[in-house]
Scaffold this motif. Structure first.
Motif, PDB file in Angstrom:
ATOM      1  N   GLN A  22       0.842  -1.213   0.000  1.00 31.26           N
ATOM      2  CA  GLN A  22       0.000   0.000   0.000  1.00 31.26           C
ATOM      3  C   GLN A  22       0.869   1.252   0.000  1.00 31.26           C
ATOM      4  OE1 GLN A  22      -2.421  -0.472   3.485  1.00 31.26           O
ATOM      5  NE2 GLN A  22      -3.692  -2.034   2.497  1.00 31.26           N
ATOM      6  N   GLU A  23       1.922   1.205   0.806  1.00 27.69           N
ATOM      7  CA  GLU A  23       2.827   2.357   0.904  1.00 27.69           C
ATOM      8  C   GLU A  23       3.476   2.642  -0.457  1.00 27.69           C
ATOM      9  OE1 GLU A  23       2.861   3.977   3.703  1.00 27.69           O
ATOM     10  OE2 GLU A  23       4.637   5.258   3.546  1.00 27.69           O
ATOM     11  N   ILE A  24       3.894   1.577  -1.141  1.00 21.14           N
ATOM     12  CA  ILE A  24       4.515   1.744  -2.470  1.00 21.14           C
ATOM     13  C   ILE A  24       3.488   2.336  -3.444  1.00 21.14           C
ATOM     14  CG2 ILE A  24       5.529   0.504  -4.457  1.00 21.14           C
ATOM     15  CD1 ILE A  24       6.844  -1.405  -2.446  1.00 21.14           C
ATOM     16  N   GLN A  25       2.253   1.787  -3.374  1.00 29.71           N
ATOM     17  CA  GLN A  25       1.213   2.301  -4.290  1.00 29.71           C
ATOM     18  C   GLN A  25       0.937   3.784  -4.037  1.00 29.71           C
ATOM     19  OE1 GLN A  25      -1.652  -0.673  -3.372  1.00 29.71           O
ATOM     20  NE2 GLN A  25      -1.042  -2.006  -5.083  1.00 29.71           N
ATOM     21  N   GLN A  26       0.921   4.148  -2.727  1.00 30.55           N
ATOM     22  CA  GLN A  26       0.660   5.562  -2.402  1.00 30.55           C
ATOM     23  C   GLN A  26       1.794   6.482  -2.850  1.00 30.55           C
ATOM     24  OE1 GLN A  26      -0.189   5.542   1.787  1.00 30.55           O
ATOM     25  NE2 GLN A  26      -2.131   4.491   1.447  1.00 30.55           N
ATOM     26  N   ILE A  31       9.348   3.268  -3.706  1.00 28.71           N
ATOM     27  CA  ILE A  31       9.865   3.892  -2.471  1.00 28.71           C
ATOM     28  C   ILE A  31      11.372   3.640  -2.393  1.00 28.71           C
ATOM     29  CG2 ILE A  31       7.722   3.813  -1.097  1.00 28.71           C
ATOM     30  CD1 ILE A  31       8.782   1.284   0.301  1.00 28.71           C
ATOM     31  N   GLY A  32      12.089   4.538  -1.756  1.00 25.36           N
ATOM     32  CA  GLY A  32      13.529   4.363  -1.580  1.00 25.36           C
ATOM     33  C   GLY A  32      13.793   3.151  -0.689  1.00 25.36           C
ATOM     34  N   MET A 171      19.979   0.967  11.324  1.00 23.33           N
ATOM     35  CA  MET A 171      19.257   2.160  10.870  1.00 23.33           C
ATOM     36  C   MET A 171      19.103   2.117   9.339  1.00 23.33           C
ATOM     37  SD  MET A 171      20.641   5.207  13.242  1.00 23.33           S
ATOM     38  CE  MET A 171      20.561   5.093  15.030  1.00 23.33           C
ATOM     39  N   PRO A 172      17.900   2.430   8.849  1.00 20.60           N
ATOM     40  CA  PRO A 172      17.664   2.363   7.412  1.00 20.60           C
ATOM     41  C   PRO A 172      18.681   3.190   6.615  1.00 20.60           C
ATOM     42  CG  PRO A 172      15.608   2.669   8.591  1.00 20.60           C
ATOM     43  CD  PRO A 172      16.704   2.811   9.611  1.00 20.60           C
ATOM     44  N   CYS A 173      19.158   2.585   5.517  1.00 21.23           N
ATOM     45  CA  CYS A 173      20.172   3.288   4.706  1.00 21.23           C
ATOM     46  C   CYS A 173      19.658   3.463   3.284  1.00 21.23           C
ATOM     47  CB  CYS A 173      21.442   2.469   4.670  1.00 21.23           C
ATOM     48  SG  CYS A 173      21.192   0.937   3.798  1.00 21.23           S
ATOM     49  N   LYS A 174      20.271   4.389   2.573  1.00 21.95           N
ATOM     50  CA  LYS A 174      19.954   4.535   1.150  1.00 21.95           C
ATOM     51  C   LYS A 174      20.851   3.578   0.372  1.00 21.95           C
ATOM     52  CE  LYS A 174      17.747   8.908   0.633  1.00 21.95           C
ATOM     53  NZ  LYS A 174      16.386   8.365   0.526  1.00 21.95           N
ATOM     54  N   ARG A 175      20.346   3.097  -0.785  1.00 16.56           N
ATOM     55  CA  ARG A 175      21.184   2.297  -1.673  1.00 16.56           C
ATOM     56  C   ARG A 175      21.273   3.019  -3.010  1.00 16.56           C
ATOM     57  NH1 ARG A 175      21.535  -3.163  -3.151  1.00 16.56           N
ATOM     58  NH2 ARG A 175      23.675  -3.124  -2.393  1.00 16.56           N
ATOM     59  N   ILE A 184      24.951   8.306 -10.872  1.00 21.67           N
ATOM     60  CA  ILE A 184      24.575   7.622  -9.627  1.00 21.67           C
ATOM     61  C   ILE A 184      23.062   7.736  -9.443  1.00 21.67           C
ATOM     62  CG2 ILE A 184      24.933   7.574  -7.135  1.00 21.67           C
ATOM     63  CD1 ILE A 184      27.576   9.149  -7.768  1.00 21.67           C
ATOM     64  N   HIS A 185      22.403   6.604  -9.375  1.00 22.08           N
ATOM     65  CA  HIS A 185      20.947   6.599  -9.185  1.00 22.08           C
ATOM     66  C   HIS A 185      20.594   5.905  -7.881  1.00 22.08           C
ATOM     67  CE1 HIS A 185      19.744   7.889 -13.261  1.00 22.08           C
ATOM     68  NE2 HIS A 185      20.931   7.407 -13.576  1.00 22.08           N
ATOM     69  N   GLU A 186      19.550   6.405  -7.254  1.00 24.24           N
ATOM     70  CA  GLU A 186      19.091   5.765  -6.025  1.00 24.24           C
ATOM     71  C   GLU A 186      18.363   4.461  -6.356  1.00 24.24           C
ATOM     72  OE1 GLU A 186      16.805   8.278  -3.421  1.00 24.24           O
ATOM     73  OE2 GLU A 186      16.465   6.623  -2.016  1.00 24.24           O
ATOM     74  N   LEU A 187      18.602   3.442  -5.531  1.00 20.74           N
ATOM     75  CA  LEU A 187      17.901   2.172  -5.695  1.00 20.74           C
ATOM     76  C   LEU A 187      16.723   2.125  -4.740  1.00 20.74           C
ATOM     77  CD1 LEU A 187      20.808  -0.429  -5.911  1.00 20.74           C
ATOM     78  CD2 LEU A 187      18.996  -0.139  -7.584  1.00 20.74           C
ATOM     79  N   GLY A 188      15.602   1.704  -5.258  1.00 20.90           N
ATOM     80  CA  GLY A 188      14.424   1.612  -4.401  1.00 20.90           C
ATOM     81  C   GLY A 188      13.682   0.327  -4.664  1.00 20.90           C
ATOM     82  N   VAL A 189      12.425   0.306  -4.246  1.00 20.33           N
ATOM     83  CA  VAL A 189      11.643  -0.923  -4.323  1.00 20.33           C
ATOM     84  C   VAL A 189      10.334  -0.633  -5.047  1.00 20.33           C
ATOM     85  CG1 VAL A 189      10.604  -2.778  -2.949  1.00 20.33           C
ATOM     86  CG2 VAL A 189      12.646  -1.591  -2.094  1.00 20.33           C
ATOM     87  N   CYS A 190       9.976  -1.535  -5.974  1.00 19.04           N
ATOM     88  CA  CYS A 190       8.676  -1.433  -6.647  1.00 19.04           C
ATOM     89  C   CYS A 190       7.995  -2.800  -6.558  1.00 19.04           C
ATOM     90  CB  CYS A 190       8.870  -1.002  -8.103  1.00 19.04           C
ATOM     91  SG  CYS A 190       9.657  -2.275  -9.080  1.00 19.04           S
ATOM     92  N   ILE A 191       6.832  -2.913  -7.173  1.00 17.01           N
ATOM     93  CA  ILE A 191       6.148  -4.214  -7.165  1.00 17.01           C
ATOM     94  C   ILE A 191       6.074  -4.711  -8.595  1.00 17.01           C
ATOM     95  CG2 ILE A 191       4.008  -5.428  -6.561  1.00 17.01           C
ATOM     96  CD1 ILE A 191       3.594  -2.921  -4.655  1.00 17.01           C
ATOM     97  N   SER A 192       6.448  -5.961  -8.775  1.00 12.85           N
ATOM     98  CA  SER A 192       6.352  -6.553 -10.102  1.00 12.85           C
ATOM     99  C   SER A 192       5.845  -7.983  -9.919  1.00 12.85           C
ATOM    100  CB  SER A 192       7.746  -6.535 -10.739  1.00 12.85           C
ATOM    101  OG  SER A 192       7.743  -7.269 -11.913  1.00 12.85           O
TER     102      SER A 192
END
Ligand SMILES: C[S@@+](CC[C@H](N)C(=O)[O-])C[C@H]1O[C@@H](n2cnc3c(N)ncnc32)[C@H](O)[C@@H]1O
Length: 388
Positions: A22-26, A31-32, A171-175, A184-192
């Motif tokens: 839900q958070e990703i959809q919103q 999301i990062g 502690m949450p980190c950026k990738r 340099i691009h930020e890596l995040g999470v999507c749904i597939s």
């Protein structure tokens, strides 16, 4: 092949997965990774650290130094004692106290050394772990128990010692990923296909100067400990007199962002298996990364903290008097074979280079405090943290 969780845990993880979905959809499908890690570890009741799951020790997912016995905590206490006795009305602040083992060992040793702090404050994100800590501290004497207090918020002023063992890595980190054009691009999470998947942001990650200047080649992935660094700056601002003492696995920047480490340091811990898939049963496994200690030293400097010491855990513990403590553990009656074996296994795990001795580092940063911290007498490599 990792062992499958039972049906109750599967249901718990699925509830969390739904919430993350839900958070990703919103957030328009992306999301990062820091956001994902935060939800997977700290969503109330469902996140790894917030749930009722047993995490620490043999029956959990991993073992930390304080769980091996009290040697680690007794050494930490000796470093704390040096600072506590040099400051008026000093208190100790432990962040991320896990199951409370470190607090028990440290306050007991400080009492023996005649160096009790005014208060032993614990700040812990997880409500369940706060409960667990309370029960671990139950057997302390009323005098010691009376000094332990849990804080909801950071105090306005800190005088004394801030301690965190394996705090920053949780502690949450950026990738990020460096592509074939060196961007340099930020890596995040999507749904597939109804599953979480890595996804590269179309926006280049522009705000990290030193990273942009490094030649990391292409297809290079790694992490940025931005929340850990922000936490250090915030705590540093509150310190009037005292030190921040942090123990964690990691390296100075030049080693952390080495060309050979081109997949970064992300690690997941599940029932004592270490693997690299953060999407495996979210909420049922620990997700962690190593620490770039140069970022931590820089973040401290922003709030006026000077890096006073940096070395590997083995040298720190030996400098704090590990061998004396060991001898002391064996006085008061001939120790049995079982006890001797337990102590020697503990020392090996804490100090051997292929165990925790070399990968784990200790950093001390401070304001208005003793110059020559005892933990860095044998080795002090603070200069390795200076930016290149
Ligand atoms: C890997 S565990 C280490 C526990 C313990 N220090 C030990 O060595 O066994 C990380 C701990 O940090 C806590 N934590 C994470 N972020 C925190 C924060 N910002 N403030 C306080 N505690 C935090 C987690 O809930 C957990 O208790």
């Amino acid at each position: 092949m990792l062992p499958e969780p039972d049906s109750e845990l599967v249901a718990q993880s699925k509830q969390l997965q739904q919430l993350i979905t839900q958070e990703i959809q919103q957030h328009r499908g992306w999301i990062g990774f820091d956001h994902f890690m935060d939800l997977a570890l700290y969503t109330p009741d469902l996140g790894y650290y917030s749930s009722a799951l047993k995490k620490f020790g043999e029956q959990g997912d991993f073992v930390t130094a304080p769980l091996l016995g009290d040697l680690f905590g007794r050494c930490i206490a000796r470093q704390c004692a040096q600072v506590i006795v040099s400051i008026q009305n000093a208190s100790l602040y432990e962040f991320g106290a896990g199951d409370g083992s470190l607090a028990v060992a440290v306050i007991t040793e400080l009492d023996k050394l005649g160096a009790l702090p005014d208060c032993y404050y614990i700040m812990e994100t997880s409500a369940r772990l706060r409960q667990r800590q309370r029960s671990s501290l139950e057997d302390l004497s009323p005098e010691l128990k009376g000094r332990v207090k849990w804080l909801e918020n950071l105090p306005d002023v800190i005088n004394g010692v801030v301690v965190g063992n394996e705090l920053l890595d949780a502690m949450p980190c950026k990738r990020f990923e460096v592509n074939s054009h060196g961007q340099i691009h930020e890596l995040g999470v999507c749904i597939s296909d109804a599953r979480f998947e890595w996804s590269i942001s179309s926006q280049p990650l522009l705000d990290v100067d030193w990273l942009a200047k490094r030649d990391l080649g292409s297809d290079y992935q790694s992490e940025l400990p931005m929340r850990a660094a922000a936490w250090v700056s915030t705590v540093g601002e509150k310190i009037d007199q005292g030190i921040v003492l942090l123990i964690d696995y990691g390296f100075p920047r030049q080693e952390f962002y080495h060309l050979d480490r081109n997949q970064g340091t992300l690690m997941c811990h599940y029932r004592h298996y270490a693997h690299t898939d953060p999407f495996f049963w979210p909420g049922l496994q620990d997700i962690t990364t190593h620490i770039d200690f140069t970022s931590i030293a820089e973040a401290g400097a922003i709030s006026g903290l000077r890096t006073l010491g940096f070395c590997d855990q083995a040298n720190f513990l030996l400098s704090c008097g590990l061998t004396d403590i060991l001898a002391d553990s064996q006085t008061g009656g001939e120790p049995g074979t079982k006890e001797i074996l337990k102590l020697s296994a503990e020392v090996k795990k804490l100090t051997m280079p292929h165990e925790m001795g070399e990968l784990f580092k200790v950093i001390a940063m401070g304001k208005e405090n003793p110059e020559n911290l005892i933990g860095f007498q044998m080795r002090n490599q603070a200069r390795r943290l200076l930016p290149e």
